[in-house]
Design an enzyme around this catalytic site. Structure first.
Site, short mmCIF file in Angstrom:
data_model
loop_
_atom_site.label_atom_id
_atom_site.label_comp_id
_atom_site.label_asym_id
_atom_site.label_seq_id
_atom_site.Cartn_x
_atom_site.Cartn_y
_atom_site.Cartn_z
N VAL A 70 -3.65 2.93 -4.97
CA VAL A 70 -4.25 3.49 -3.76
C VAL A 70 -3.19 3.58 -2.67
O VAL A 70 -2.48 2.62 -2.41
CB VAL A 70 -5.42 2.59 -3.27
CG1 VAL A 70 -5.95 3.08 -1.93
CG2 VAL A 70 -6.55 2.55 -4.30
N ALA A 115 0.15 0.77 0.56
CA ALA A 115 -0.42 1.08 -0.76
C ALA A 115 -0.77 -0.22 -1.45
O ALA A 115 -0.39 -1.30 -0.99
CB ALA A 115 0.58 1.86 -1.60
N LYS A 116 -1.47 -0.15 -2.54
CA LYS A 116 -1.71 -1.31 -3.39
C LYS A 116 -2.07 -0.82 -4.77
O LYS A 116 -2.64 0.28 -4.92
CB LYS A 116 -2.87 -2.16 -2.85
CG LYS A 116 -2.69 -3.63 -3.13
CD LYS A 116 -1.72 -4.26 -2.15
CE LYS A 116 -1.25 -5.61 -2.58
NZ LYS A 116 -0.40 -6.22 -1.55
N GLY A 117 -1.75 -1.62 -5.79
CA GLY A 117 -2.12 -1.26 -7.15
C GLY A 117 -2.73 -2.46 -7.85
O GLY A 117 -2.57 -3.60 -7.39
#
Ligand code: NAD
Length: 426
Positions: A70, A115-117
């Site tokens: 994201v 962001a992050k995953g």
């Protein structure tokens, strides 16, 4: 004209952490008079990718895993944020953490968005071979989004420098050349930065020092309590002890230890390495994590997990300063109680930003193929944290509010100013 086209939340509105972040963003936008366009853009994530991908397991079976990447907002630069491997990850948690990364990068004024995953898996149950296959396939799936100019992952819960090395290698194989800048938190031999391991704890130490200076408390005379004796907590304790502070209590998930005369941090570290916990350290008495949070001290560093200081225990906190090493260690209700009781809180998006700052330095070094000494890294980190702390303090004083609101106001103003200057395409 600016109406939201669809609701982006799936969990219950009450418990959904992303809804809470959206509410915070709304409240700050209202307070600092950010335009409606910026508010509506900031309360949503720009890009969200969900992937379902197969991995051949060691026993010959195939499992299908779910992962996310994201990007919340990239107005100020490439999106940046860690990747979590954990069985309970959700898209909404990933959105929340992506939004907080945008704010964190803006508070410390580094040219990144957030962001992050995540991949829903339990890395402890995977063999090294399965972990590598899962990582390489996930990296391929999200390679639509990541890249040194676009989105730069890093380690987070359940991932480590080895996982970053596999992502870097997978991405590089597809490009046909080595791309150092695609991830940070890499092993040293692969372009990792000196000082990265200690960066978050060092940032906490710097914040404690600056908060102390503001309140007239010298680190040399300060008493310190640290919850969570992992990367962040143990490093902060070690560096504060070096500055002359007395570390009177520390804890981990099994419990805490207390010695009002001060703990020898290096010996506690050795004890933890040998026994797996700080508990039963010979020169201290065992205490519970609940008791630890209520100890009389100058500086309390919650550096374990979220929601540790809550409505039920906030009134018993006797620390003068709290430096939030962990993400979200204080609930919204507790934050109000601490504010009313005059506790000076350095909020997480400032206090634990040292890690992303040195990740930024790693990216810069990788892009330039020119690597810095540890002294250079620490010196630059000090300069970034000094500036950010001063700017947040000034914002909080101007707004007659606390450091948490000051940090959010500073971050959102910076992002909104960039969005206004760029306008809307087309
Ligand atoms: P870590 O796993 O190295 O250490 C966590 C420590 O907390 C361990 O000692 C663990 O035993 C302890 N702990 C867990 N549950 C506990 C509980 N209920 N009570 C007391 N102690 C408990 O993790 P870390 O990298 O030090 O991260 C700690 C926090 O800081 C997390 O919230 C993380 O998201 C945040 N953070 C870390 C970094 C980083 O660079 N490592 C950067 C930003 C934020």
């Amino acid at each position: 004209m600016f109406e939201r086209q669809h609701a982006s939340v799936s969990q219950s509105e009450v418990t959904n952490p992303f809804v809470m972040v959206q509410q915070q963003i709304d409240a700050i936008c209202e307070r600092i008079k950010v335009s409606e366009t910026c508010r509506l853009r900031l309360r949503e994530c720009e890009r969200e990718l969900t992937v379902h991908f197969p991995v051949k397991m060691d026993d010959g079976t195939v499992k299908v895993f779910t992962g996310y990447r994201v990007q919340h907002n990239d107005s100020r630069g490439p999106a940046k944020g860690g990747i979590r491997y954990h069985p309970d990850v959700t898209l909404d948690d990933t959105r929340t953490l992506a939004a907080l990364m945008t704010l964190k990068a803006a508070v410390v004024n580094i040219p990144y968005g957030g962001a992050k995953g995540a991949v829903a898996c339990d890395p402890k149950t995977l063999s090294q071979d399965e972990l590598e296959k899962l990582t390489r396939r996930y990296a391929s799936e999200i390679s639509l989004l990541i890249g040194p100019e676009k989105d730069i992952p890093a380690p987070h819960v359940g991932t480590n420098p080895q996982v970053m090395a596999w992502i870097m290698d997978t991405y590089s194989m597809n490009k046909g050349y080595s791309v150092l800048g695609v991830v940070t938190g890499k092993p040293m031999e692969l372009g990792g930065s000196r000082g990265r391991f200690e960066a978050t704890g060092r940032g906490c130490m710097i914040c404690a020092q600056l908060a102390g200076k503001h309140l007239g408390i010298s680190l040399k005379e300060a008493t310190v309590v640290v919850q969570g004796f992992g990367n962040v907590g143990a490093t902060a304790a070690k560096l504060l002890a070096k500055e002359g502070s007395r570390i009177i209590a520390v804890s981990d998930s099994r419990g805490g230890i207390y010695n009002p005369d001060g703990l020898a941090v290096e010996s506690v570290l050795r004890h933890k390495r040998e026994t797996g916990s700080v508990v039963d350290f010979k020169d201290a008495e065992n205490i519970t994590n609940a008791e630890l949070l209520g100890l009389k001290c100058d500086i309390l560093i919650p550096a374990a997990i979220e929601n540790q200081i809550h409505e039920g225990n906030a009134a018993s906190v006797k620390a003068k300063i709290i430096v939030e090493g962990a993400n979200g260690p204080t609930t919204t209700e507790a934050a109000k109680i601490l504010r009313d009781n005059g506790v000076f809180v350095v909020p997480d998006i400032l206090a634990n930003a040292g890690g992303v700052v040195v990740s930024y330095f790693e990216w810069v070094q990788g892009l330039q193929s020119f690597f810095w000494t540890e002294d250079e890294v620490n010196h630059q980190l000090q300069a970034v944290m000094d500036n950010a702390f001063r700017e947040v303090l000034e914002m909080s004083q101007r707004g007659k509010t606390d450091m948490r609101d000051g940090a959010y106001m500073l971050a959102i103003k910076r992002i909104a100013d960039t969005m206004e200057a760029r306008g809307i395409f087309p």
